[in-house]
Design a protein around this motif. Structure first.
Motif, PDB file in Angstrom:
ATOM      1  N   ASN A 246      -3.925   0.069 -10.193  1.00 39.17           N
ATOM      2  CA  ASN A 246      -4.501  -1.100  -9.526  1.00 39.17           C
ATOM      3  C   ASN A 246      -5.033  -2.128 -10.518  1.00 39.17           C
ATOM      4  OD1 ASN A 246      -4.354  -0.959  -6.566  1.00 39.17           O
ATOM      5  ND2 ASN A 246      -5.350   1.023  -6.848  1.00 39.17           N
ATOM      6  N   THR A 250      -3.159  -5.435  -9.061  1.00 43.06           N
ATOM      7  CA  THR A 250      -3.945  -6.280  -8.157  1.00 43.06           C
ATOM      8  C   THR A 250      -4.315  -7.608  -8.827  1.00 43.06           C
ATOM      9  OG1 THR A 250      -5.951  -5.173  -8.912  1.00 43.06           O
ATOM     10  CG2 THR A 250      -4.968  -4.360  -6.889  1.00 43.06           C
ATOM     11  N   PRO A 258     -11.141  -7.661  -6.753  1.00 44.89           N
ATOM     12  CA  PRO A 258      -9.877  -7.617  -6.012  1.00 44.89           C
ATOM     13  C   PRO A 258     -10.093  -7.517  -4.506  1.00 44.89           C
ATOM     14  CG  PRO A 258     -10.086  -5.764  -7.567  1.00 44.89           C
ATOM     15  CD  PRO A 258     -11.355  -6.525  -7.627  1.00 44.89           C
ATOM     16  N   SER A 260      -7.343  -6.389  -2.822  1.00 43.69           N
ATOM     17  CA  SER A 260      -6.294  -5.449  -2.447  1.00 43.69           C
ATOM     18  C   SER A 260      -6.406  -4.174  -3.270  1.00 43.69           C
ATOM     19  CB  SER A 260      -4.927  -6.088  -2.655  1.00 43.69           C
ATOM     20  OG  SER A 260      -4.766  -6.446  -4.015  1.00 43.69           O
TER      21      SER A 260
END
Lengths: 388, 358
Positions: A246, A250, A258, A260
């Motif tokens: 991530n 992201t 972030p 997401s």
């Protein structure tokens, strides 16, 4: 020669042909008041010079309200200017030049204020966007070190460094580890106190204007920090491999946590409810692995999230076979300490009896709730069946 | 009256939220009180009237990772999930160690540096956490000091890299601070980096909307002092020659201006285990006297007899002088400060170095 080079570099700024009158240290330091108020030439936090009569007289100037108008700020600066212009302590030695330099800087601020467009209404509090056009750190005291050949000179009382208006109140000679020793003064004690009081007044005015924006900055940074805390500590849990992934997948910045989160090979313990019979719902503990999923965070502080994953499941009961299906994830960061995040799956298991109807599964984000011992928990689940 | 605000930034490891900086404050106050006029004042008076310490902590960000990840140590090292990540080789090396003490050092201390160096989210979250505390401190300072800027930073070990990146990132984020922290309006009066790791731990990824990773390269970043666009008015880097943490990718800028940059190397120590300690760094008068002269804005601080006494204390308390200590650690890395070092090599070096240190 050395002195002239030094003065040119330190004291005269960029004013060509200007020469400063050097006041011998003995003459300045012999004054009775020097022992108490001599810190006007340094940055000592006590600032005893502020309790000198000259400095206290500046206190007669009216304080600005917390949210002043442009007219009020303008009047406060004009009052400071008038005080400097009329101060008799600047009449001797380098005083006229020190006064001229100080006025040059104050006039620069007043000019910048006059140029603010569109001009704010006199009756309205000054907003930061207008104030920032003339607020600066120019009236701050500077320290400086200069090495010429083998000699090192220091000053703790330089103002408007490198400008035509540069002022150095005192210059010391520095050798070795110990404290610097006196070299030259360019302002009498009274001039130093008056100068420092004027600069402090300008800083106080600017400080009043900056404070609300600084507080807004602190508030915004608090939201950003809370966003990161919610995302990393109270959001949908991330295994280390997910965390690293991530970090690269992201869209974020330090000032923009972030929104997401990708879910990658994320195991969870859950319960599968065999709802095929309406009369008796059986319940089986299961290991669910969210193979690939996506979670979205909402709110300025990433308060809550919802997401969807493709999930595989396996239970202790061999008759269930493998199961596959979608999973919905929900969670609320602020409630995370009391209410665990929930994932709900609809799974199609390959039952031994030939059935292939969907069953329901639910998981709590135990990884988030019970940090320690998870590996053992998962290992015991995986041991008899092997991981999918 | 105005107080000097000293922001203290810690290094690796877990730190007790309210008390971690107490020993730091104590040694600073004790040493300050060896010089006039502060020798006449009690510690309480000094903290009430002259100096305010602002502890800056960020270990809680790493703690969240540490608690959960340690449980999966074995799985991480052998897992294909983590293969290909920058940290995989380092984690595999840790998993291979049969010595539990080495593993503990990794999980308790070196993990912080590894996360800072390899995990973009961790690095970004730390910058956010530190930035918030810095600005909270500035709000208090501006109010208490009536606009007078007396802000100084003293950072140690990992905290030096954290401080560097936080200041760079925060300054660039004009959308957050609205221009209040632009150098024309605000510069930190001084930054003192003890056991400077900022070059060793330069970012390899993007954590800022406004800046590229290249903008965080320490030699050319906005932290370089001496210019109007600098974030700081003066910068001091202090290195204890025996301290192994300062060896790889040593911070040693060649073209920074002497007028605003000081490079101090100390050689005195007592116990090898203490050479990286904040207290060892600060107890040295070659460190604390220039620091106090800067913090208190008084170059005259330190009378000859006080300096003489401080040097005697140094000889008494730190009787050994640097030679070629830690030969086993020297053999692990190339001491050329310009040579790159792999992450796995760095982790092994840091684990073995911190095992020798407190």
């Amino acid at each position: 020669m050395l002195l002239s080079i030094l003065l040119a570099a330190l004291a005269q700024g960029t004013t060509p042909g200007a020469e400063w009158q050097v006041l011998p240290p003995e003459s300045v330091e012999a004054q009775t008041a020097f022992e108490r108020f001599g810190d006007a030439y340094s940055g000592a936090p006590e600032a005893n010079w502020k309790s000198a009569g000259l400095a206290r007289a500046w206190g007669e100037l009216e304080d600005l309200p917390a949210t002043p108008t442009l007219a009020e700020v303008s009047a406060a600066i004009a009052a400071a200017r008038a005080r400097v212009a009329e101060s008799a302590v600047f009449d001797e030695h380098n005083g006229p030049r020190i006064r001229r330099h100080l006025l040059l800087e104050i006039d620069g601020v007043l000019r910048a204020m006059a140029l603010t467009t569109p001009a704010p209404l006199d009756s309205e509090p000054l907003d930061w966007e207008t104030a920032r056009t003339f607020v600066s750190g120019r009236f701050e005291r500077e320290s400086a070190t200069l090495t010429v050949d083998d000699a090192t000179f220091v000053t703790d009382s330089m103002f408007f460094a490198g400008e035509p208006s540069q002022v150095v109140l005192r210059l010391d000679l520095k050798s070795g580890l110990g404290g610097a020793t006196p070299f030259a003064y360019y302002a009498t004690l009274e001039q130093a106190i008056e100068f420092r009081a004027a600069a402090a007044r300008m800083l106080a005015i600017f400080g009043t204007l900056v404070q609300p924006q600084l507080e807004r900055t602190a508030q915004r940074l608090g939201e950003i920090d809370a966003g990161w805390t919610n995302y990393l500590e109270h959001g949908f849990s991330q295994y280390p491999w997910e965390s690293w992934a991530n970090g690269w997948l992201t869209d974020f910045a330090w000032s923009r946590p972030p929104r997401s989160q990708w879910v990658l090979l994320h195991p969870e313990l859950g319960l599968v409810f065999d709802t095929r019979s309406t009369r008796s719902a059986e319940m089986e503990a299961a290991l669910l692995v969210h193979g690939l999923g996506y979670v979205r965070y909402f709110g300025d502080e990433r308060d809550w999230f919802a997401g969807l994953s493709a999930t595989a499941s396996i239970t202790d009961d061999a008759s269930y076979g493998w199961g596959f299906g979608p999973t919905l994830h929900f969670g609320h960061a602020r409630l995370a300490s009391r209410v665990p995040h929930v994932s709900v799956s609809v799974l199609w298991h390959d039952f031994e009896d030939g059935g292939n109807e969907p069953v329901l599964a639910a998981t709590l984000d135990l990884w988030r709730l019970v940090d320690r011992g998870n590996e053992l928990l998962y290992s015991s689940r995986l041991a008899p069946r092997g991981a999918p | 009256m105005a107080r000097t605000y000293v922001f203290l930034v810690h290094g690796v490891g877990k730190h007790a939220a309210d008390t971690w900086s107490d020993p730091w404050q104590r040694v600073l106050i004790d040493k300050l009180r060896t010089f006039a006029p502060y020798s006449r004042r009690s510690p309480e008076e000094l903290e009430r009237e002259s100096i305010r310490f602002v502890p800056i902590g960020y270990d809680a960000v790493f703690e969240g990772f540490r608690q959960r990840w340690q449980n999966l140590a074995g799985a991480l090292a052998s897992s294909d999930f983590a293969a290909g990540t920058a940290a995989h080789g380092a984690l595999a090396w840790v998993a291979d160690q049969s010595d539990d003490a080495l593993k503990n050092v990794f999980w308790e201390k070196v993990l912080d540096a590894l996360l800072w160096a390899t995990n973009p989210h961790a690095r970004a979250a730390v910058i956010a956490r530190v930035s918030k505390q810095l600005v909270d401190g500035l709000v208090a300072m501006n109010e208490e000091n009536q606009g007078e800027n007396t802000a100084h930073i003293v950072a140690h070990s990992l905290g030096t890299s954290v401080t560097h990146d936080a200041l760079i990132a925060l300054r660039a984020a004009a959308g957050v601070h609205g221009g209040t922290l632009e150098p024309a309006r605000f510069q930190w009066r001084s930054v003192t980096m003890l056991a400077n790791t900022s070059r060793l731990l330069e970012p390899r990824f993007d954590v800022s909307d406004e800046l590229d990773p290249a903008d965080f390269k320490v030699y050319g970043s906005a932290m370089k002092p001496g210019a109007r666009s600098s974030l700081v008015k003066s910068y001091t880097s202090v290195r204890q020659r025996v301290d192994p943490i300062t060896w790889p990718r040593r911070f040693q800028p060649m073209d920074w201006p002497n007028s605003a940059y000081a490079d101090i190397e100390t050689v005195h120590f007592d116990q090898l285990a203490g050479v990286h300690d904040f207290e060892t760094y600060v107890a040295n008068p070659f460190v604390h006297l220039p620091l106090f002269q800067t913090l208190m804005g008084d170059s005259r601080l330190g009378k000859p007899e006080e300096v003489e006494r401080a040097l005697k204390d140094l000889d008494r308390d730190f009787p050994r002088v640097a030679d070629v200590e830690f030969p086993q650690l020297r053999a692990l890395i190339d001491l050329d400060p310009n040579r790159p070092i792999s992450l796995r090599q760095l982790v092994e070096f840091l684990v073995k170095a911190f095992r020798e240190l407190h």
